[in-house]
Write a protein that holds these residues in place. Structure first.
Motif, short mmCIF file in Angstrom:
data_model
loop_
_atom_site.label_atom_id
_atom_site.label_comp_id
_atom_site.label_asym_id
_atom_site.label_seq_id
_atom_site.Cartn_x
_atom_site.Cartn_y
_atom_site.Cartn_z
N LEU A 74 0.83 -1.21 0.00
CA LEU A 74 0.00 0.00 0.00
C LEU A 74 0.86 1.25 0.00
O LEU A 74 0.57 2.22 -0.70
CB LEU A 74 -0.91 0.00 1.23
CG LEU A 74 -2.11 -0.95 1.19
CD1 LEU A 74 -2.71 -1.11 2.58
CD2 LEU A 74 -3.16 -0.45 0.22
N HIS A 113 2.72 1.44 -3.47
CA HIS A 113 1.87 1.30 -4.66
C HIS A 113 2.39 0.17 -5.55
O HIS A 113 2.58 0.33 -6.76
CB HIS A 113 1.82 2.61 -5.46
CG HIS A 113 1.27 3.75 -4.68
ND1 HIS A 113 1.43 5.08 -5.06
CD2 HIS A 113 0.57 3.80 -3.52
CE1 HIS A 113 0.86 5.86 -4.17
NE2 HIS A 113 0.31 5.11 -3.22
N ASP A 127 -3.99 -4.84 -7.39
CA ASP A 127 -3.48 -3.52 -7.02
C ASP A 127 -4.15 -3.13 -5.70
O ASP A 127 -5.36 -2.84 -5.69
CB ASP A 127 -3.81 -2.49 -8.10
CG ASP A 127 -3.11 -2.76 -9.41
OD1 ASP A 127 -2.11 -3.49 -9.41
OD2 ASP A 127 -3.58 -2.24 -10.44
N HIS A 177 -5.71 -1.13 -2.73
CA HIS A 177 -6.21 0.23 -2.55
C HIS A 177 -6.44 0.58 -1.09
O HIS A 177 -6.28 1.73 -0.70
CB HIS A 177 -7.52 0.42 -3.32
CG HIS A 177 -7.37 0.31 -4.80
ND1 HIS A 177 -8.43 0.14 -5.66
CD2 HIS A 177 -6.26 0.33 -5.58
CE1 HIS A 177 -7.99 0.08 -6.91
NE2 HIS A 177 -6.68 0.18 -6.89
N ALA A 178 -6.83 -0.40 -0.26
CA ALA A 178 -7.11 -0.11 1.15
C ALA A 178 -7.04 -1.40 1.95
O ALA A 178 -7.27 -2.50 1.43
CB ALA A 178 -8.49 0.54 1.31
N GLY A 198 -8.98 -3.97 -3.54
CA GLY A 198 -8.11 -3.55 -4.63
C GLY A 198 -8.66 -3.95 -5.98
O GLY A 198 -9.72 -4.57 -6.09
N PRO A 226 -12.98 -3.95 -8.99
CA PRO A 226 -12.63 -3.92 -7.57
C PRO A 226 -13.11 -5.18 -6.87
O PRO A 226 -14.22 -5.65 -7.13
CB PRO A 226 -13.36 -2.68 -7.04
CG PRO A 226 -13.63 -1.84 -8.25
CD PRO A 226 -13.84 -2.81 -9.37
N PRO A 234 -3.32 4.57 -6.98
CA PRO A 234 -4.56 4.22 -6.29
C PRO A 234 -5.62 5.28 -6.47
O PRO A 234 -5.32 6.47 -6.59
CB PRO A 234 -4.12 4.12 -4.82
CG PRO A 234 -2.92 5.01 -4.73
CD PRO A 234 -2.23 4.91 -6.07
N PRO A 235 -6.89 4.88 -6.50
CA PRO A 235 -7.97 5.87 -6.63
C PRO A 235 -8.09 6.70 -5.36
O PRO A 235 -7.79 6.22 -4.25
CB PRO A 235 -9.22 5.01 -6.85
CG PRO A 235 -8.88 3.70 -6.22
CD PRO A 235 -7.40 3.50 -6.45
N ALA A 271 -10.18 5.60 -1.60
CA ALA A 271 -10.55 4.20 -1.51
C ALA A 271 -10.50 3.73 -0.07
O ALA A 271 -9.55 3.99 0.65
CB ALA A 271 -9.60 3.35 -2.36
N THR A 272 -11.56 3.05 0.38
CA THR A 272 -11.60 2.55 1.75
C THR A 272 -12.51 1.35 1.86
O THR A 272 -13.59 1.31 1.26
CB THR A 272 -12.08 3.64 2.73
OG1 THR A 272 -12.33 3.03 4.00
CG2 THR A 272 -13.34 4.32 2.25
#
Length: 301
Positions: A142, A145, A160, A162-163, A175, A183, A205-206, A209-210
């Protein structure tokens, strides 16, 4: 030279460089590696895993000008703990925070010792979060990246990240799944051993994102299917507001709507549908419609 000495020298060499070093450059500086190329590569891979298991942030990426080769270094700013300049009352406050809720490994206690807080001063912990083997690598992915590769329910995945978050007693990774290009959310405790990180900076990452924002039926990673649910006019507006315009696939003349949900957690989906009482009907797929029917029949029997 024993392996411990080689590992210490490896850390020093990777810390001292300002650029990515190839394996051949590393071997030229660090003694103790086998002469044979295959054996040397295997020994270096074992050393990489050891460094990561110990929480040492190893940065890797393509060599500038020669993208076919991978280089390695340790960024000092990521390795060394900076002087936080904490006053005594701030150290005590930090101690309370770490002691209140911490991972069930010595990570937090070790950090406190580095900050000058003695273990004898620590209060009793109020709660502990499970520390899974994959968590350090996921945190590193994370931060850098970097895509992560792992086996999940018998299938190889490339994601990938993301959170990463802790919800309802479980760690979840959210991710972009390379296989589906959508996603996905994965339970960390279901990831098999051998998680690998790709090159640093391989994706952007967008924003925002969570995992916490994910609907409960999307937490789990079982990939059950895409559900279609008919919601009557009484609750249609509320459900549409909850799911957003992308979740509504049909609006009917009687003001009812058909919504579409990507479901990976059957229990959470069933609870959501039953919460709508007799204002909703599961249209499909059959496996989800049957799951709701079986649960209702079991309650009546």
């Amino acid at each position: 030279m024993d392996r411990l000495e080689r590992l210490c020298d490896l850390v020093l060499v990777l810390l001292d460089t300002k650029r990515l070093l190839t394996l051949n450059e590393i071997v030229a500086e660090v003694g103790g590696y086998p002469q044979a190329e295959a054996s040397r590569r295997q020994a270096f891979e074992r050393d990489k895993r050891t460094l990561r298991d110990e929480g040492i942030p190893l940065t890797m990426g393509p060599i500038p000008g020669d993208p076919t080769q991978t280089g390695y270094r340790i960024v000092p700013e990521e390795y060394y703990l900076p002087d936080l300049g904490l006053a005594l009352d701030e150290q005590v406050a930090l101690n309370l925070a770490v002691a209140g809720v911490h991972l069930d490994d010595p990570t937090g206690r070790d950090a406190l010792l580095k900050l000058g807080v003695m273990e004898r001063d620590a209060p009793v912990a109020l709660a502990a979060l499970p520390a899974l083997p994959a968590l350090p690598a996921l945190h590193q992915a994370l931060r850098s990246h970097a895509a992560v590769s792992f086996v999940y329910r018998g299938r190889q995945r490339m994601v990938d990240p993301h959170a990463l978050a802790f919800r309802h007693g479980r760690w979840y990774l959210m991710g972009l799944d390379h296989n589906s290009q959508e996603p996905r959310t994965f339970r960390v405790d279901r990831m098999s051993a051998g998680l690998e990180l790709g090159p640093e900076g391989s994706f952007v990452p967008p924003a925002g994102a969570t995992v916490a924002d994910q609907a409960p039926w999307r937490l789990g990673g079982d990939e059950v299917g895409v559900a279609e649910v008919l919601v009557d006019h009484v609750l249609a507006d509320g459900v549409a507001a909850q799911l957003g315009p992308e979740g509504v696939v049909e609006r009917r003349p009687d003001n009812s709507i058909v919504v579409r949900l990507a479901v990976v957690n059957v229990g959470a989906f069933r609870s959501w549908v039953l919460g709508l009482l007799d204002h909703a009907v599961v249209l499909g797929p059959p496996v989800l419609r049957q799951a709701v029917t079986d649960w209702l029949e079991a309650m009546l029997s």
